[in-house]
Enzyme design. Structure first.
Site, mmCIF file in Angstrom:
data_model
loop_
_atom_site.group_PDB
_atom_site.id
_atom_site.type_symbol
_atom_site.label_atom_id
_atom_site.label_comp_id
_atom_site.label_asym_id
_atom_site.label_seq_id
_atom_site.Cartn_x
_atom_site.Cartn_y
_atom_site.Cartn_z
ATOM 1 N N SER A 1 -124.904 19.764 -46.685
ATOM 2 C CA SER A 1 -124.364 21.134 -46.659
ATOM 3 C C SER A 1 -125.446 22.191 -46.413
ATOM 4 O O SER A 1 -125.387 23.293 -46.951
ATOM 5 C CB SER A 1 -123.593 21.451 -47.945
ATOM 6 O OG SER A 1 -122.478 20.588 -48.059
ATOM 7 N N GLY B 1 -121.240 17.293 -46.672
ATOM 8 C CA GLY B 1 -119.922 17.719 -46.206
ATOM 9 C C GLY B 1 -119.058 18.352 -47.281
ATOM 10 O O GLY B 1 -117.869 18.573 -47.083
ATOM 11 N N HIS C 1 -127.629 6.096 -42.902
ATOM 12 C CA HIS C 1 -126.852 7.255 -43.367
ATOM 13 C C HIS C 1 -125.865 6.785 -44.439
ATOM 14 O O HIS C 1 -125.319 5.689 -44.347
ATOM 15 C CB HIS C 1 -126.112 7.909 -42.189
ATOM 16 C CG HIS C 1 -125.536 9.234 -42.576
ATOM 17 N ND1 HIS C 1 -124.364 9.348 -43.277
ATOM 18 C CD2 HIS C 1 -125.992 10.509 -42.392
ATOM 19 C CE1 HIS C 1 -124.118 10.637 -43.512
ATOM 20 N NE2 HIS C 1 -125.093 11.352 -42.982
ATOM 21 N N GLU D 1 -130.727 12.805 -48.701
ATOM 22 C CA GLU D 1 -129.376 13.369 -48.633
ATOM 23 C C GLU D 1 -128.561 12.929 -49.846
ATOM 24 O O GLU D 1 -127.994 11.827 -49.854
ATOM 25 C CB GLU D 1 -128.661 12.887 -47.362
ATOM 26 C CG GLU D 1 -129.323 13.318 -46.079
ATOM 27 C CD GLU D 1 -128.328 13.392 -44.929
ATOM 28 O OE1 GLU D 1 -128.246 14.440 -44.293
ATOM 29 O OE2 GLU D 1 -127.609 12.393 -44.698
ATOM 30 N N GLU E 1 -122.900 7.427 -44.943
ATOM 31 C CA GLU E 1 -121.575 7.060 -44.427
ATOM 32 C C GLU E 1 -121.594 5.640 -43.876
ATOM 33 O O GLU E 1 -120.604 4.908 -43.991
ATOM 34 C CB GLU E 1 -121.135 8.086 -43.361
ATOM 35 C CG GLU E 1 -120.736 9.405 -44.020
ATOM 36 C CD GLU E 1 -120.961 10.645 -43.177
ATOM 37 O OE1 GLU E 1 -121.116 10.517 -41.954
ATOM 38 O OE2 GLU E 1 -120.979 11.743 -43.758
ATOM 39 N N GLY F 1 -125.472 18.408 -40.705
ATOM 40 C CA GLY F 1 -124.220 17.906 -40.154
ATOM 41 C C GLY F 1 -123.357 19.031 -39.614
ATOM 42 O O GLY F 1 -123.547 19.503 -38.489
ATOM 43 N N GLY F 2 -122.419 19.487 -40.421
ATOM 44 C CA GLY F 2 -121.428 20.480 -39.987
ATOM 45 C C GLY F 2 -122.024 21.679 -39.265
ATOM 46 O O GLY F 2 -121.537 22.087 -38.203
ATOM 47 N N ASN G 1 -126.936 16.379 -36.911
ATOM 48 C CA ASN G 1 -126.190 15.115 -36.916
ATOM 49 C C ASN G 1 -124.742 15.472 -36.602
ATOM 50 O O ASN G 1 -124.019 15.948 -37.470
ATOM 51 C CB ASN G 1 -126.320 14.455 -38.298
ATOM 52 C CG ASN G 1 -125.463 13.216 -38.420
ATOM 53 O OD1 ASN G 1 -124.940 12.701 -37.423
ATOM 54 N ND2 ASN G 1 -125.308 12.719 -39.646
ATOM 55 N N TRP G 2 -124.362 15.240 -35.359
ATOM 56 C CA TRP G 2 -122.998 15.618 -34.953
ATOM 57 C C TRP G 2 -121.943 14.693 -35.537
ATOM 58 O O TRP G 2 -120.762 14.986 -35.447
ATOM 59 C CB TRP G 2 -122.897 15.602 -33.410
ATOM 60 C CG TRP G 2 -123.533 16.774 -32.740
ATOM 61 C CD1 TRP G 2 -124.140 17.839 -33.339
ATOM 62 C CD2 TRP G 2 -123.624 17.009 -31.320
ATOM 63 N NE1 TRP G 2 -124.604 18.719 -32.391
ATOM 64 C CE2 TRP G 2 -124.301 18.228 -31.150
ATOM 65 C CE3 TRP G 2 -123.214 16.293 -30.196
ATOM 66 C CZ2 TRP G 2 -124.568 18.759 -29.875
ATOM 67 C CZ3 TRP G 2 -123.473 16.817 -28.935
ATOM 68 C CH2 TRP G 2 -124.138 18.040 -28.781
ATOM 69 N N LYS G 3 -122.365 13.564 -36.094
ATOM 70 C CA LYS G 3 -121.409 12.554 -36.577
ATOM 71 C C LYS G 3 -120.410 12.244 -35.458
ATOM 72 O O LYS G 3 -120.772 12.297 -34.291
ATOM 73 C CB LYS G 3 -120.733 13.023 -37.868
ATOM 74 C CG LYS G 3 -121.767 13.469 -38.909
ATOM 75 C CD LYS G 3 -121.218 13.620 -40.287
ATOM 76 C CE LYS G 3 -122.336 14.065 -41.219
ATOM 77 N NZ LYS G 3 -121.950 14.110 -42.612
HETATM 78 P P1 PGA Z 1 -123.503 18.061 -43.775
HETATM 79 O O1 PGA Z 1 -123.960 16.577 -43.349
HETATM 80 O O2 PGA Z 1 -124.597 18.995 -43.352
HETATM 81 O O3 PGA Z 1 -122.214 18.304 -43.050
HETATM 82 O O4 PGA Z 1 -123.339 18.041 -45.266
HETATM 83 C C1 PGA Z 1 -125.297 16.185 -43.443
HETATM 84 C C2 PGA Z 1 -125.420 14.728 -43.081
HETATM 85 O O5 PGA Z 1 -124.552 13.935 -43.475
HETATM 86 O O6 PGA Z 1 -126.370 14.327 -42.392
#
Ligand code: PGA
Length: 259
Positions: free
Chosen positions: A218, A177, A99, A171, A101, A239-240, A13-15
């Protein structure tokens, strides 16, 4: 082993990161280290404007392309929205919905997430539906209640056959994050609960065993193998760490070995 009933899904997930101009170099590094298992799906979920570049860059590889959100509507006067039909037309085969967010910053409700899920299924795009509790909810002992509500409402009016085509991502919000990964026991506990809930409350065990349940929060090259070794964790939403192609390729390899 149960896992033979379902796919391992390693999804990035590149966000809101990366630029279309950076996609070819990313894809070159990823492809150099890529080893995808027969029972494994590798997905990169990118911002809308990057989708054509990403589709072109991974063409001819097993890597699938996903979006990070979709409109609940089919078409019409919805300025700024992107429909499931538009995604399918481009060649996008996965899409994240719900998600945390988007739930937090765009006030997305379970009912809206359910509408989006239906729009994706109607257009042959695989939904990755995200669920998970906040730190306050976990500390108050509400994790399983929160997650079961999100699952029940997210899967409302979805048949067992349709449910088999949905991917769930657990999640915990406090792990996203933050560098604070859930322990493999914490992640397994909730993923196993979700499978049981799907089997006992919404569908049946055959259906539930066919649904891939991912962990996200994470997850990285160091903790990936241990998380994926859990019986009810069928992959990751990353994500990251997915922004680093060599590290992501390593996680694909971990998924390959686990499948
Ligand atoms: P993260 O994000 O791996 O940076 O914690 C995961 C996500 O929000 O899908």
């Amino acid at each position: 082993m149960d896992k033979k009933f379902r796919k391992t899904v390693i999804a990035g997930n590149w966000k809101m990161n990366q630029l279309a101009s950076g996609v070819p170099a990313y894809a070159d590094t990823l492809k150099a280290g890529l080893a995808v298992g027969a029972q494994e799906e590798v997905v990169l979920c990118a911002p809308y404007p990057l989708l054509p570049a990403l589709l072109a860059a991974v063409d001819g590889t097993p890597v699938r392309v996903g979006a990070q959100d979709v409109s609940a509507h089919d078409a019409g006067a919805y300025t700024g929205e992107v429909s499931a039909a538009m995604l399918a037309d481009l060649g996008v085969t996965y899409c994240i919905i719900g998600h945390s967010e988007r739930r937090a910053y765009h006030a997305e409700s379970d009912a809206l997430v359910n509408e989006k899920l239906k729009a994706l299924l109607k257009n042959g795009v695989t939904p990755i539906i995200c669920v998970g509790e906040s730190l306050e909810q976990r500390d108050a002992g509400e994790t399983l209640k929160v997650v079961s509500e999100q699952i029940k409402n997210g899967f409302a009016d979805i048949s067992a056959d349709e449910a088999r085509g949905v991917v769930v991502a657990y999640e915990p919000i406090w792990a996203i994050g933050t560098g604070r990964t859930a322990t493999s026991e914490q992640a397994q506990e909730v993923c196993s609960f979700i499978r049981e809930y799907l089997a006992e409350n919404l569908y049946d065990w055959d259906t539930s065993k066919a649904i891939s349940i991912l962990y996200g929060g994470s997850m990285n090259g160091k903790n990936c193998a241990e998380l994926l070794a859990q019986i009810d964790i069928d992959g990751g939403l990353i994500g990251g760490a997915s922004l680093k192609p060599a590290e992501f390729a390593g996680m694909v390899k971990d998924g390959n070995e686990d499948a």
